[in-house]
Design a protein around this motif. Sequence first.
Motif, PDB file in Angstrom:
ATOM      1  N   TRP A 120      42.006  53.133  38.597  1.00  0.00           N
ATOM      2  CA  TRP A 120      41.151  52.009  38.195  1.00  0.00           C
ATOM      3  C   TRP A 120      40.417  51.453  39.413  1.00  0.00           C
ATOM      4  CZ3 TRP A 120      40.680  49.119  33.456  1.00  0.00           C
ATOM      5  CH2 TRP A 120      41.314  49.729  32.365  1.00  0.00           C
ATOM      6  N   LYS A 146      46.826  52.679  38.339  1.00  0.00           N
ATOM      7  CA  LYS A 146      46.155  51.534  38.937  1.00  0.00           C
ATOM      8  C   LYS A 146      45.230  51.985  40.056  1.00  0.00           C
ATOM      9  CE  LYS A 146      48.292  47.660  39.269  1.00  0.00           C
ATOM     10  NZ  LYS A 146      49.189  46.542  39.654  1.00  0.00           N
ATOM     11  N   ASP A 165      42.858  45.663  34.563  1.00  0.00           N
ATOM     12  CA  ASP A 165      43.572  46.835  34.074  1.00  0.00           C
ATOM     13  C   ASP A 165      44.944  46.408  33.579  1.00  0.00           C
ATOM     14  OD1 ASP A 165      44.017  46.490  37.061  1.00  0.00           O
ATOM     15  OD2 ASP A 165      45.689  47.803  36.513  1.00  0.00           O
ATOM     16  N   LEU A 220      36.868  46.249  35.873  1.00  0.00           N
ATOM     17  CA  LEU A 220      37.722  47.415  36.071  1.00  0.00           C
ATOM     18  C   LEU A 220      38.772  47.167  37.141  1.00  0.00           C
ATOM     19  CD1 LEU A 220      35.204  50.422  35.991  1.00  0.00           C
ATOM     20  CD2 LEU A 220      36.971  49.885  34.306  1.00  0.00           C
TER      21      LEU A 220
END
Length: 263
Positions: free
Chosen positions: A165, A162, A154, A150
């Motif tokens: 994530w 972002k 991304d 993860l």
Amino acid sequence: MTPSSDGETSLLLWFMAAVVALLAAYLFVGWLRRAHGRQGWREVLGPVVLSATVMGLGMSAAMVLAMSAGGLTFPLGYRWVAIPALVFGPVIACLPAAWWLSRRQNWLALIGCGLLLVAAGLRPGITWRFELLGAAAVLETAGFVAAFWLAFYDTSGNGAPKSLWRVGAAALMALTLIAGQEVVGSSVALLAQVGSIYQSEAQATWLCLVAGAILPTILAVLALDLALRNRGGHGRNSRNGRNGGVALNLSKGRKRRRKYRAL
């Protein structure tokens, strides 16, 4: 923060263990992402050392808080001479994982770094139940590998996606760490013990104060600093893309033709 020694679980200590694990994981992921793409070991060394330090200290602090919150019937204590090893041992174990992730993010690196973090979270015990210890190793390895995926795989651009994530990866790492430490604690039969031979040395009350109050404050300040650094970097990138952009290497004749065509 007083550890529970009457057989009851302390929800406050559980909550602080989760907070410490989440902040440490967020800083670990955030600083490694800042180190990603940098050239030269001097540029990478600072973020790697900082990420490994906060992750190792977060592991030790979460372990102390989780053990103190576990409803033991006796007051916990720690040997003074063993405290440096218990505190800085995970930091040293996290250093190669942080360096590896800053240089490579393939599946071999993700799995290898997950195994290194699992080894960093191990603690000595009197008796071992190896089936639970193996289950903890599998659980933590799978959770850490998924969290690293993860964090580094991304496909979003700069900005809020972002950041989400990164927060998701940090939350998964914290959940994996807390759950894995619980299984490890069960594998050493901690609840079956009737006392601590080191309860007259370093008492768990003072360690819980450091791990549950002082360290989270420092980690929160570092997390705020990291968030401001990331926001400042995203702002500069957006301004460069809007105002400057990429200069095309065109000849003078082609530039004139493009100018007349635009008119």
